[in-house]
Scaffold this motif. Structure first.
Motif, PDB file in Angstrom:
ATOM      1  N   VAL A  57       0.869  -1.170   0.000  1.00 58.19           N
ATOM      2  CA  VAL A  57       0.000   0.000   0.000  1.00 58.19           C
ATOM      3  C   VAL A  57       0.906   1.220   0.000  1.00 58.19           C
ATOM      4  CG1 VAL A  57      -1.823   1.266   1.196  1.00 58.19           C
ATOM      5  CG2 VAL A  57      -1.783  -1.241   1.291  1.00 58.19           C
ATOM      6  N   GLY A  58       0.786   2.037  -1.037  1.00 58.14           N
ATOM      7  CA  GLY A  58       1.621   3.222  -1.157  1.00 58.14           C
ATOM      8  C   GLY A  58       1.148   4.363  -0.280  1.00 58.14           C
ATOM      9  N   LYS A  59       2.071   5.283   0.012  1.00 58.67           N
ATOM     10  CA  LYS A  59       1.702   6.492   0.762  1.00 58.67           C
ATOM     11  C   LYS A  59       0.638   7.247  -0.025  1.00 58.67           C
ATOM     12  CE  LYS A  59       5.914   7.437   3.322  1.00 58.67           C
ATOM     13  NZ  LYS A  59       7.008   8.390   3.551  1.00 58.67           N
ATOM     14  N   GLY A  60      -0.325   7.808   0.713  1.00 63.59           N
ATOM     15  CA  GLY A  60      -1.381   8.584   0.072  1.00 63.59           C
ATOM     16  C   GLY A  60      -2.434   7.724  -0.594  1.00 63.59           C
ATOM     17  N   ARG A  61      -2.476   6.457  -0.270  1.00 63.33           N
ATOM     18  CA  ARG A  61      -3.457   5.559  -0.872  1.00 63.33           C
ATOM     19  C   ARG A  61      -4.380   5.027   0.209  1.00 63.33           C
ATOM     20  NH1 ARG A  61      -1.705   4.473  -6.409  1.00 63.33           N
ATOM     21  NH2 ARG A  61      -3.154   2.755  -6.502  1.00 63.33           N
ATOM     22  N   ILE A  62      -5.579   4.679  -0.190  1.00 64.84           N
ATOM     23  CA  ILE A  62      -6.563   4.097   0.711  1.00 64.84           C
ATOM     24  C   ILE A  62      -6.716   2.639   0.315  1.00 64.84           C
ATOM     25  CG2 ILE A  62      -8.986   4.098   1.405  1.00 64.84           C
ATOM     26  CD1 ILE A  62      -9.012   7.100   0.714  1.00 64.84           C
ATOM     27  N   CYS A  63      -6.732   1.776   1.302  1.00 64.37           N
ATOM     28  CA  CYS A  63      -6.822   0.341   1.048  1.00 64.37           C
ATOM     29  C   CYS A  63      -8.011  -0.222   1.806  1.00 64.37           C
ATOM     30  CB  CYS A  63      -5.526  -0.332   1.511  1.00 64.37           C
ATOM     31  SG  CYS A  63      -5.515  -2.106   1.290  1.00 64.37           S
ATOM     32  N   GLY A  64      -8.846  -0.982   1.130  1.00 61.15           N
ATOM     33  CA  GLY A  64      -9.973  -1.651   1.769  1.00 61.15           C
ATOM     34  C   GLY A  64      -9.730  -3.152   1.816  1.00 61.15           C
ATOM     35  N   VAL A  65     -10.138  -3.789   2.901  1.00 58.95           N
ATOM     36  CA  VAL A  65     -10.003  -5.233   3.049  1.00 58.95           C
ATOM     37  C   VAL A  65     -11.410  -5.808   3.121  1.00 58.95           C
ATOM     38  CG1 VAL A  65      -9.047  -7.099   4.441  1.00 58.95           C
ATOM     39  CG2 VAL A  65      -7.840  -4.913   4.306  1.00 58.95           C
ATOM     40  N   ILE A  66     -11.730  -6.676   2.181  1.00 55.13           N
ATOM     41  CA  ILE A  66     -13.085  -7.201   2.050  1.00 55.13           C
ATOM     42  C   ILE A  66     -13.039  -8.721   2.115  1.00 55.13           C
ATOM     43  CG2 ILE A  66     -15.103  -7.338   0.527  1.00 55.13           C
ATOM     44  CD1 ILE A  66     -13.958  -4.733  -0.807  1.00 55.13           C
ATOM     45  N   GLY A  67     -13.957  -9.321   2.841  1.00 53.28           N
ATOM     46  CA  GLY A  67     -14.039 -10.781   2.910  1.00 53.28           C
ATOM     47  C   GLY A  67     -15.161 -11.221   3.820  1.00 53.28           C
ATOM     48  N   ARG A  68     -15.479 -12.494   3.759  1.00 53.21           N
ATOM     49  CA  ARG A  68     -16.535 -13.074   4.588  1.00 53.21           C
ATOM     50  C   ARG A  68     -16.075 -13.179   6.038  1.00 53.21           C
ATOM     51  NH1 ARG A  68     -20.056 -17.420   1.776  1.00 53.21           N
ATOM     52  NH2 ARG A  68     -20.695 -17.371   3.922  1.00 53.21           N
ATOM     53  N   ASN A  69     -17.005 -13.460   6.935  1.00 50.74           N
ATOM     54  CA  ASN A  69     -16.649 -13.745   8.331  1.00 50.74           C
ATOM     55  C   ASN A  69     -15.667 -14.903   8.358  1.00 50.74           C
ATOM     56  OD1 ASN A  69     -18.220 -11.792   9.484  1.00 50.74           O
ATOM     57  ND2 ASN A  69     -19.788 -13.161  10.245  1.00 50.74           N
ATOM     58  N   GLY A  70     -14.608 -14.750   9.138  1.00 47.83           N
ATOM     59  CA  GLY A  70     -13.619 -15.813   9.257  1.00 47.83           C
ATOM     60  C   GLY A  70     -12.565 -15.815   8.176  1.00 47.83           C
ATOM     61  N   ALA A  71     -12.609 -14.836   7.274  1.00 48.74           N
ATOM     62  CA  ALA A  71     -11.635 -14.794   6.177  1.00 48.74           C
ATOM     63  C   ALA A  71     -10.264 -14.317   6.641  1.00 48.74           C
ATOM     64  CB  ALA A  71     -12.141 -13.899   5.040  1.00 48.74           C
ATOM     65  N   GLY A  72     -10.188 -13.663   7.806  1.00 47.21           N
ATOM     66  CA  GLY A  72      -8.908 -13.203   8.330  1.00 47.21           C
ATOM     67  C   GLY A  72      -8.707 -11.700   8.268  1.00 47.21           C
TER      68      GLY A  72
END
Length: 156
Positions: A57-72
């Motif tokens: 993830v670069g500076k000045g970037r927004i990162c989203g983490v998406i996954g089901r329950n239990g995905a980590g």
């Protein structure tokens, strides 16, 4: 388990962006045998909440983490925030990272998910019979399955 990491650029820049976060083959393993008790109904081995996760993830970037329950997802964010250490791989952080979340607010880590359901139901004024009647639907909604019988502090 599937985790999707989406990355959106915040600012346009013609110069190369330095990475603020780098994950290199991150893995996190949790023991299913806690203090001599087996919580996994006889399954041998440990549980990998994450296995071989890499991203930048670069500076000045927004990162989203998406996954089901239990995905980590929570495990991954806790590793990035430095709250827990990975079992495998390593994390490079340039700058400061703050965790602004806590899945377990209002729950007791030492109690199992099931025990927490009954405790919090009681605190909210529900009768034991009412909680028992709704228990299966609560567990189904949580998507924890057999992990409901493990201490909350072992959840990823």
């Amino acid at each position: 388990m599937t985790i999707s990491i989406t990355d959106t650029k915040v600012k346009q820049a013609d110069i190369p962006v330095e990475n603020a976060v780098e994950l290199h083959s991150i893995g996190k393993e949790y023991p299913l045998n806690i203090k001599g008790r087996r919580y996994d109904k006889g399954t041998e081995g440990d549980f990998w909440a994450l296995k071989d996760v890499s991203c930048q993830v670069g500076k000045g970037r927004i990162c989203g983490v998406i996954g089901r329950n239990g995905a980590g997802k929570t495990t991954l964010l806790n590793i990035i925030a430095g709250i827990i250490t990975p079992t495998a791989g390593h994390v490079d952080i340039r700058g400061r990272v703050l965790g602004l979340f806590n899945l377990g607010v209002g729950f007791l880590d030492e109690l199992t998910g099931k025990e927490n359901i009954f405790l919090n139901g009681s605190i909210l004024g529900a009768a034991k019979k009412e909680i028992e009647d709704k228990y299966d639907r609560i567990v189904e909604f949580s998507e924890l399955g057999d992990f409901i019988n493990m201490p909350l502090g072992t959840y990823s």
